[in-house]
Motif scaffolding. Structure first.
Motif, PDB file in Angstrom:
ATOM      1  N   PRO A 206       0.820  -1.234   0.000  1.00  0.00           N
ATOM      2  CA  PRO A 206       0.000   0.000   0.000  1.00  0.00           C
ATOM      3  C   PRO A 206       0.841   1.266   0.000  1.00  0.00           C
ATOM      4  N   LEU A 207       2.141   1.158   0.275  1.00  0.00           N
ATOM      5  CA  LEU A 207       2.989   2.354   0.352  1.00  0.00           C
ATOM      6  C   LEU A 207       3.550   2.760  -1.006  1.00  0.00           C
ATOM      7  N   ILE A 208       3.429   1.876  -2.013  1.00  0.00           N
ATOM      8  CA  ILE A 208       4.080   2.149  -3.299  1.00  0.00           C
ATOM      9  C   ILE A 208       3.531   3.424  -3.934  1.00  0.00           C
ATOM     10  N   GLY A 209       2.187   3.490  -4.089  1.00  0.00           N
ATOM     11  CA  GLY A 209       1.574   4.641  -4.763  1.00  0.00           C
ATOM     12  C   GLY A 209       1.944   5.962  -4.104  1.00  0.00           C
ATOM     13  N   PRO A 210       1.667   6.130  -2.796  1.00  0.00           N
ATOM     14  CA  PRO A 210       2.005   7.387  -2.129  1.00  0.00           C
ATOM     15  C   PRO A 210       3.497   7.726  -2.197  1.00  0.00           C
ATOM     16  N   THR A 211       4.350   6.713  -2.116  1.00  0.00           N
ATOM     17  CA  THR A 211       5.797   6.978  -2.140  1.00  0.00           C
ATOM     18  C   THR A 211       6.240   7.453  -3.519  1.00  0.00           C
ATOM     19  N   VAL A 212       5.725   6.809  -4.573  1.00  0.00           N
ATOM     20  CA  VAL A 212       6.064   7.237  -5.932  1.00  0.00           C
ATOM     21  C   VAL A 212       5.648   8.691  -6.134  1.00  0.00           C
ATOM     22  N   ARG A 213       4.445   9.049  -5.681  1.00  0.00           N
ATOM     23  CA  ARG A 213       3.966  10.421  -5.868  1.00  0.00           C
ATOM     24  C   ARG A 213       4.798  11.416  -5.065  1.00  0.00           C
ATOM     25  N   ARG A 214       5.156  11.046  -3.845  1.00  0.00           N
ATOM     26  CA  ARG A 214       5.963  11.925  -3.010  1.00  0.00           C
ATOM     27  C   ARG A 214       7.340  12.201  -3.641  1.00  0.00           C
ATOM     28  N   PHE A 215       7.973  11.140  -4.153  1.00  0.00           N
ATOM     29  CA  PHE A 215       9.293  11.315  -4.775  1.00  0.00           C
ATOM     30  C   PHE A 215       9.188  12.120  -6.074  1.00  0.00           C
ATOM     31  N   ARG A 216       8.080  11.931  -6.806  1.00  0.00           N
ATOM     32  CA  ARG A 216       7.903  12.656  -8.071  1.00  0.00           C
ATOM     33  C   ARG A 216       7.695  14.147  -7.796  1.00  0.00           C
ATOM     34  N   ARG A 217       6.845  14.431  -6.806  1.00  0.00           N
ATOM     35  CA  ARG A 217       6.568  15.822  -6.433  1.00  0.00           C
ATOM     36  C   ARG A 217       7.850  16.513  -5.962  1.00  0.00           C
ATOM     37  N   ALA A 218       8.613  15.824  -5.135  1.00  0.00           N
ATOM     38  CA  ALA A 218       9.850  16.424  -4.600  1.00  0.00           C
ATOM     39  C   ALA A 218      10.825  16.761  -5.728  1.00  0.00           C
ATOM     40  N   LEU A 219      10.905  15.881  -6.719  1.00  0.00           N
ATOM     41  CA  LEU A 219      11.812  16.129  -7.849  1.00  0.00           C
ATOM     42  C   LEU A 219      11.314  17.320  -8.666  1.00  0.00           C
ATOM     43  N   GLY A 220       9.990  17.396  -8.841  1.00  0.00           N
ATOM     44  CA  GLY A 220       9.397  18.503  -9.579  1.00  0.00           C
ATOM     45  C   GLY A 220       9.615  19.853  -8.902  1.00  0.00           C
ATOM     46  N   ASN A 221       9.615  19.862  -7.575  1.00  0.00           N
ATOM     47  CA  ASN A 221       9.774  21.114  -6.821  1.00  0.00           C
ATOM     48  C   ASN A 221      11.214  21.508  -6.581  1.00  0.00           C
ATOM     49  N   ARG A 222      12.131  20.679  -7.047  1.00  0.00           N
ATOM     50  CA  ARG A 222      13.535  20.884  -6.702  1.00  0.00           C
ATOM     51  C   ARG A 222      14.076  22.186  -7.277  1.00  0.00           C
TER      52      ARG A 222
END
Ligand SMILES: Nc1nc2c(c(=O)[nH]1)N[C@H]1C(S)=C(S)[C@@H](COP(=O)(O)O)O[C@H]1N2
Ligand SMILES: [Mo]
Length: 222
Positions: A206-222
């Motif tokens: 269940p952690l895969i989806g939220p983790t993928v989105r969190r890492f994607r968002r962080a990269l986008g905001n970098r």
């Protein structure tokens, strides 16, 4: 190629890791350099020219995250860990001390360890390119370890230093002890320490989806 126990293919190759590393990025993503410390004669730095003089290897392998996603056929290039050790490190270790444990330190603060014996296998690479391109920030610039027989938490990105030790007294895992298996071999479903494979699958999926989105968002905001 058969999928190992409990794994499922994913079509993309997400940036991933422990949530706390999502917002941390390498400071020197363009400089290939590795600090060598631990039970060595004198701490040294492996510079780009020394590393690039080693034989270049290209290798295709599946990439298995412990949370159960697998990326099929990643094409890595780089240098065999065994060549790095035999040619550049072993001559500088103390003759009286036999190295058994290797600890990897990353520019984002991540760390992990593996037994030296596991790292001497020919499919273990220090990779500096993926699919023919220099490693991106997402996938480990400037250089990462790739060890296809182990879960990907043993494939540290953004390497800064490698420590060579006689024993494990200088290593503490970044997550809970329960999450860190000393070997983490995919074929034996060594996802963590102390609990059966099915329990980790159930907790992690269940952690895969939220983790993928969190890492994607962080990269986008970098
Ligand atoms: N430096 C660093 N290396 C890391 C991590 C991390 O957070 N930081 N996460 C690990 C985990 S759990 C996985 S699944 C893979 C993800 O690699 P990817 O981002 O290239 O998909 O990197 C591993 N190496
Ligand atoms: Mo992972």
């Amino acid at each position: 190629m058969r999928l190992p126990p409990g794994q499922r293919y994913r079509n993309d190759f997400p940036r991933f890791g422990l949530p706390r590393y999502a917002h941390r990025f390498p400071k020197e993503a363009n400089i290939l350099r590795l600090e060598i410390t631990g039970d060595v004669e004198v701490p040294t730095t492996l510079e780009e020219a020394e590393i690039r003089a080693l034989p270049q290897i290209e290798q295709v392998a599946d990439f298995h995250c412990v949370t159960t996603w697998t990326h099929r056929d990643a094409r890595w290039s780089g240098y065999r860990f065994a060549d790095v050790f035999n040619q550049l490190v072993a001559p500088r270790t103390r003759p009286e001390s036999e190295i058994t444990l290797v600890v990897f330190r990353c520019q984002d603060g991540y760390r992990t360890s593996l037994p030296l014996a596991d790292l001497m296998q020919p499919d273990v690479l220090l990779a500096d390119a993926l699919a023919g391109e220099p490693l991106s920030i997402a996938h480990g610039a400037p250089v990462r370890l790739v060890t296809p027989a182990h879960y990907a938490y043993k494939s540290p990105k953004h390497l800064r230093g490698i420590e060579f030790w006689r024993d494990d007294r200088n290593y503490r895992s970044p997550g809970l002890k329960f999450m860190d298996h000393p070997r983490a071999r995919v074929a034996f479903e060594e996802r963590g320490r102390g609990a059966p494979g099915w329990l980790y699958r159930m907790l992690y999926r269940p952690l895969i989806g939220p983790t993928v989105r969190r890492f994607r968002r962080a990269l986008g905001n970098r």
